[in-house]
Design an enzyme around this catalytic site. Structure first.
Site, short mmCIF file in Angstrom:
data_model
loop_
_atom_site.label_atom_id
_atom_site.label_comp_id
_atom_site.label_asym_id
_atom_site.label_seq_id
_atom_site.Cartn_x
_atom_site.Cartn_y
_atom_site.Cartn_z
N HIS A 275 -52.18 -0.35 103.28
CA HIS A 275 -52.33 0.56 104.43
C HIS A 275 -51.70 1.92 104.13
O HIS A 275 -51.12 2.57 105.00
CB HIS A 275 -51.70 -0.06 105.69
CG HIS A 275 -52.45 0.24 106.95
ND1 HIS A 275 -53.29 -0.66 107.54
CD2 HIS A 275 -52.51 1.35 107.73
CE1 HIS A 275 -53.82 -0.14 108.64
NE2 HIS A 275 -53.37 1.08 108.77
N ARG A 278 -48.05 2.48 105.03
CA ARG A 278 -47.73 2.75 106.43
C ARG A 278 -47.29 1.51 107.21
O ARG A 278 -46.94 1.61 108.37
CB ARG A 278 -48.94 3.38 107.13
CG ARG A 278 -49.28 4.76 106.63
CD ARG A 278 -50.66 5.22 107.12
NE ARG A 278 -50.76 5.30 108.56
CZ ARG A 278 -50.30 6.31 109.31
NH1 ARG A 278 -49.66 7.31 108.72
NH2 ARG A 278 -50.47 6.32 110.62
#
EC number: 1.1.-.-
Length: 392
Positions: A275, A278
């Protein structure tokens, strides 16, 4: 400012955007170690230089799920992309379509599915979260089908939101967030005029369509936070299959065993991804995770990858380590924020040129010719262990 690389777009976006938006895209979880290692580890992959190979007939074209791609790249789902440029998802989708690659619309986009799908001629990809509100999930899947979406990207690495300290510091969240965002907008007049004023409505199009009322930024933070579902399991894949019979990609795979499970549960593809750093800080970079996953499931399903890709050379590295297609996230958001559709189109031109240079100098005439032999040691797993710093 002269734009000659994707990093230039980052600098330009930082000047143009209010801090809460720049840092929302630019930041990662916790101390951002994984965010940095995504870039550093990938940049450390050594490619074999080959010469005198007659590279006059080089092609970047490839195919995924029967869909032709001008190069092995697609634009990743990015939430709130419509806040970075006026009707930003539409502009980015047009740029992607003009360059012959897919655009993936986020569940939490500003522009609704129908608006984006009607703006382009090639099929749209759509990204879906598993949320507590299954009625909403069914609703957006039906809207996606009606809009002609062919490929579903199912994000599985967000059962809970990541701890993103930058968001609290910048005003995206935290105390007095609304006031801080307003003050930042006033001090960034170019963005305020183009997007803040003329880019309205700023609600979440897909969510507002379901709820029957506008969903502003504060509503977005509260609604999404209350709807993350920590009970997510592989059974949810079976539930989604009841409503979706097209290609389905599982996004957020970092472990070979999870990749094997994706095969067992009938996924058509996976995205090797953390991600963009994140979610959970301290997990392996995509560059570290990809080789073992490719060894485990290559040929059983399509392997996509993201996180840390900043130029066309990085795309070539990822393909050589076993990926079939690469998703671009931050890179295109910076370009979108700087120059809208034209910026994204130019960024993709830069990536294409950089890929051509890298492939010419590695002796790969086609995407199919990029593989472990393109790496210095001839093995993706060995290459990454030898070329990366032992401290990482």
């Amino acid at each position: 400012m002269i734009i000659s690389a994707s990093t230039d777009y980052r600098h330009a976006a930082k000047r143009r955007l209010p801090p809460f938006l720049f840092h929302y895209a630019d930041g990662g979880a916790y101390a951002e170690h994984t965010l940095r290692r995504n870039v550093e580890d990938l940049a450390g992959i050594a490619l074999r230089q080959r010469v005198l190979k007659d590279m006059s007939h080089l092609s970047l074209e490839t195919e995924l799920f029967g869909e032709p791609l001008a190069m092995p790249v697609a634009l990743a789902p990015v939430g709130l992309a419509g806040m970075y440029a006026r009707r930003g998802e539409v502009q980015a989708a047009r740029a992607a379509a003009s360059k012959g690659i897919p655009f993936t619309l986020s569940t939490v986009s500003v522009c609704p599915i129908a608006e984006v799908a009607s703006a382009i001629e090639r099929p749209l990809w759509f990204q879906l979260y598993v949320l507590r509100d299954r009625g909403f999930m069914k609703h957006v899947l039906e809207r996606a089908k009606a809009a002609g979406v062919k490929t579903l990207v199912f994000t599985v690495d967000m059962p809970v939101p990541g701890a993103r300290y930058r968001d609290a510091h910048s005003g995206m969240s935290g105390k007095h967030g609304g006031l801080r965002r307003m003050l930042q907008a006033v001090t960034h007049p170019s963005w305020a005029w183009d997007v803040g004023l003329h880019g309205r409505p700023h609600d979440l199009g897909n969510v507002s369509d379901y709820r029957g009322q506008p969903t502003e930024l504060e509503d977005y933070i509260a609604w999404l936070g209350n709807n993350f579902d920590p009970s997510i399991s592989w059974k949810d894949l079976e539930w989604i299959r009841e409503f979706w019979d097209g290609p389905m990609i599982i996004k957020g795979i970092l472990d070979p065993e999870d990749a094997r499970d994706a095969v067992r549960f009938g996924a058509d593809g996976i995205v090797v991804s953390n991600h963009g750093g994140r979610q959970l800080d301290g997990v392996p970079s995509t560059a570290r995770a990809l080789p073992a996953i490719a060894d485990a499931v290559k040929g059983d399903l399509a392997i996509l990858a993201d996180s840390g890709v900043r130029n066309g050379l990085d795309v070539v590295r990822m393909i050589a380590m076993g990926a079939d297609t690469i998703l671009l996230g931050r890179a295109y958001i910076y370009a979108l924020a700087t120059a809208g559709e034209a910026g994204v189109a130019h960024l993709l031109e830069l990536f294409e040129k950089e890929m051509r240079v890298a492939m010419t100098l590695t002796g790969a005439r086609s995407i199919a010719e990029l593989g472990s032999d393109s790496l210095v040691t001839g093995s993706a797993a060995a290459s990454i262990e030898r070329t990366l710093s032992p401290s990482l």
